[in-house]
Design an enzyme around this catalytic site. Structure first.
Site, mmCIF file in Angstrom:
data_model
loop_
_atom_site.group_PDB
_atom_site.id
_atom_site.type_symbol
_atom_site.label_atom_id
_atom_site.label_comp_id
_atom_site.label_asym_id
_atom_site.label_seq_id
_atom_site.Cartn_x
_atom_site.Cartn_y
_atom_site.Cartn_z
ATOM 1 N N GLU A 151 -5.106 1.379 2.933
ATOM 2 C CA GLU A 151 -4.889 0.292 3.884
ATOM 3 C C GLU A 151 -4.891 0.804 5.312
ATOM 4 O O GLU A 151 -5.375 0.122 6.228
ATOM 5 C CB GLU A 151 -3.556 -0.405 3.565
ATOM 6 C CG GLU A 151 -3.338 -1.709 4.335
ATOM 7 C CD GLU A 151 -2.744 -1.517 5.721
ATOM 8 O OE1 GLU A 151 -2.796 -2.475 6.526
ATOM 9 O OE2 GLU A 151 -2.222 -0.417 6.012
ATOM 10 N N GLU A 152 -4.370 2.004 5.547
ATOM 11 C CA GLU A 152 -4.251 2.510 6.913
ATOM 12 C C GLU A 152 -5.606 2.783 7.561
ATOM 13 O O GLU A 152 -5.686 2.934 8.781
ATOM 14 C CB GLU A 152 -3.392 3.776 6.943
ATOM 15 C CG GLU A 152 -1.935 3.558 6.595
ATOM 16 C CD GLU A 152 -1.176 2.708 7.616
ATOM 17 O OE1 GLU A 152 -1.796 2.313 8.639
ATOM 18 O OE2 GLU A 152 0.011 2.425 7.400
ATOM 19 N N ASP A 204 6.290 2.215 6.895
ATOM 20 C CA ASP A 204 5.031 1.511 6.669
ATOM 21 C C ASP A 204 4.176 2.421 5.792
ATOM 22 O O ASP A 204 3.613 3.398 6.278
ATOM 23 C CB ASP A 204 4.364 1.234 8.018
ATOM 24 C CG ASP A 204 2.961 0.682 7.907
ATOM 25 O OD1 ASP A 204 2.577 0.233 6.829
ATOM 26 O OD2 ASP A 204 2.240 0.720 8.926
ATOM 27 N N HIS A 215 0.829 -1.219 0.000
ATOM 28 C CA HIS A 215 0.000 0.000 0.000
ATOM 29 C C HIS A 215 0.854 1.256 0.000
ATOM 30 O O HIS A 215 1.908 1.309 0.645
ATOM 31 C CB HIS A 215 -0.999 -0.001 1.162
ATOM 32 C CG HIS A 215 -0.400 0.090 2.538
ATOM 33 N ND1 HIS A 215 -0.170 1.289 3.180
ATOM 34 C CD2 HIS A 215 -0.012 -0.862 3.412
ATOM 35 C CE1 HIS A 215 0.334 1.075 4.379
ATOM 36 N NE2 HIS A 215 0.455 -0.224 4.546
#
Length: 384
Positions: free
Chosen positions: A223-224, A189, A72
């Site tokens: 995604e987060e 991330d 992502h």
């Protein structure tokens, strides 16, 4: 075909380029264009969903039973909740992260009128004013505010700047790439995961690698906030491997070196057979690995399953210290992950039945219960 050599210089440059582009969830158009152009430069054809999730298919020997590799491009961030009378901004987080790591962050506020710089500060920021009260202030998003680096002494002056409720706030990554291989930054991330995928594609193209099935390289944009791969998979995809961060911390087996293979996250176990195959590939290709279970974690895999996609899913990760905070990783893990992706992409298809959406028992998988069944006096079925 064995694992392929990874161009570490290319991987590092891709990660640096990605970190330079702000991309909190909801503000990902620029990073989508960046990744899409690099995929096209590598020779892949890019297709975007309406909102900008990326699919790039690398053709294999057949289309059926395709494999997906997903990462992502969106990151954590914040959003303007309120314009305060003192000329500062109240915030809410984008994604799940502690305000403890927001304190002191340098930021960019994206408004219709333009971009403004600023700093997230605790409500009581000056020891010269509040003395010991700065240490007793609770941690939380209700206890921080964003100071704008512009003339903004009250709400009316914020209005004149053109900043509005709902504007996106991006947090500076402030990356450091150290000579010993460590990388420290916010938003590793999952900018690091995206760089891993690009490096794996780079290796596959450089070696003109042939894969038994099509490989769908997917890059999601939410995604987060839990959406992830909910709407990007096509029916010909039979298995999906997500690449994301693993949490290196006391009580966890994840490491900043090698590949960390997730056996389960908060949504439950990953696919038994796909995960077992990834472990075997690590052993066969002498890729350092360890297994871990994540209790407070979910990834693109969870969103795909919850959306109703009948695919086998697995999660392979690079160990991150202080995830969703001041993150630290090591290049060894990124290289190891990219090597595993190349080995998996080129590996033979073992569950031929997966090319069908529905089928009978013939060819259905087995889990190793035969010996246990014999010990219990239960006759096991012959192999189909």
């Amino acid at each position: 075909m064995p694992r392929l050599d990874i161009d570490i210089g290319y991987l590092a440059e891709q990660l640096k380029g990605l970190l330079r582009i702000p991309s909190p969830t909801g503000y990902t158009d620029t990073v989508v264009r960046h990744v899409s152009r690099e995929l096209e430069r590598l020779g892949l054809t890019v297709e975007l969903t309406r909102r900008g999730a990326i699919r790039a298919v690398r053709q294999g020997s057949r289309r059926a039973s395709a494999r997906a590799i997903v990462s992502h491009v969106d990151t954590l961030g914040a959003q303007v909740k309120n314009l305060k009378d003192n000329g500062r901004l109240e915030l809410v987080p984008i994604g799940t992260w502690s305000a403890r790591f927001a304190e002191g962050a340098r930021t960019t506020i994206f408004s219709e009128a333009g971009a403004y710089r600023g700093t997230i500060l605790p409500l009581k920021a000056s020891g010269h004013t509040y003395n010991e009260e700065i240490d007793s202030l609770p941690v939380g998003w209700d206890h921080v505010e964003l100071r704008i680096d512009a003339l903004a002494r009250n709400r009316a002056e914020i209005d004149r700047l053109g900043i509005e409720i709902g504007d996106i706030v991006a947090v500076d990554p402030q990356p450091e790439f150290l000579d010993n291989g460590f990388i420290v930054s916010r938003h590793l991330d999952n900018k690091a995961g995206v760089a891993v995928v690009l490096a794996a594609i780079h290796a596959l193209e450089r070696n003109k690698a042939v894969t038994p099935v099509d490989i769908h390289f997917l890059f999601t944009i939410a995604e987060e906030v839990g959406v992830g791969a909910a709407s990007i998979l096509t029916e010909d995809v039979a298995s999906m491997v997500a690449i994301d961060n693993g949490t290196s911390a006391p009580g966890q087996a994840s490491s900043e070196f090698g590949v960390t293979i997730a056996m389960a996250d908060q949504t439950g176990p990953f696919d038994y057979h796909l995960t077992k195959k990834l472990v075997r590939l690590c052993k066969d290709e002498e890729i350092r690995y360890q297994k871990d279970v994540f209790r407070y974690y979910r990834s693109d895999s969870a969103s795909a399953i919850e959306a109703g996609h009948d695919v086998r899913t697995a999660l392979i990760t690079f160990g991150v210290d202080a995830s969703h905070g001041w993150e630290r990783i090591h290049m060894h893990a990124l290289r190891s992950l990219a090597e595993l992706v190349t080995a998996y992409a080129a590996s033979p298809v073992e569950i031929e039945r997966d090319r069908n959406l529905h089928a009978g028992l013939k060819g259905f998988t087995r889990q190793p219960l035969a010996e246990a069944a014999q010990d219990l006096g239960i006759e096991s079925d012959p192999a189909e």
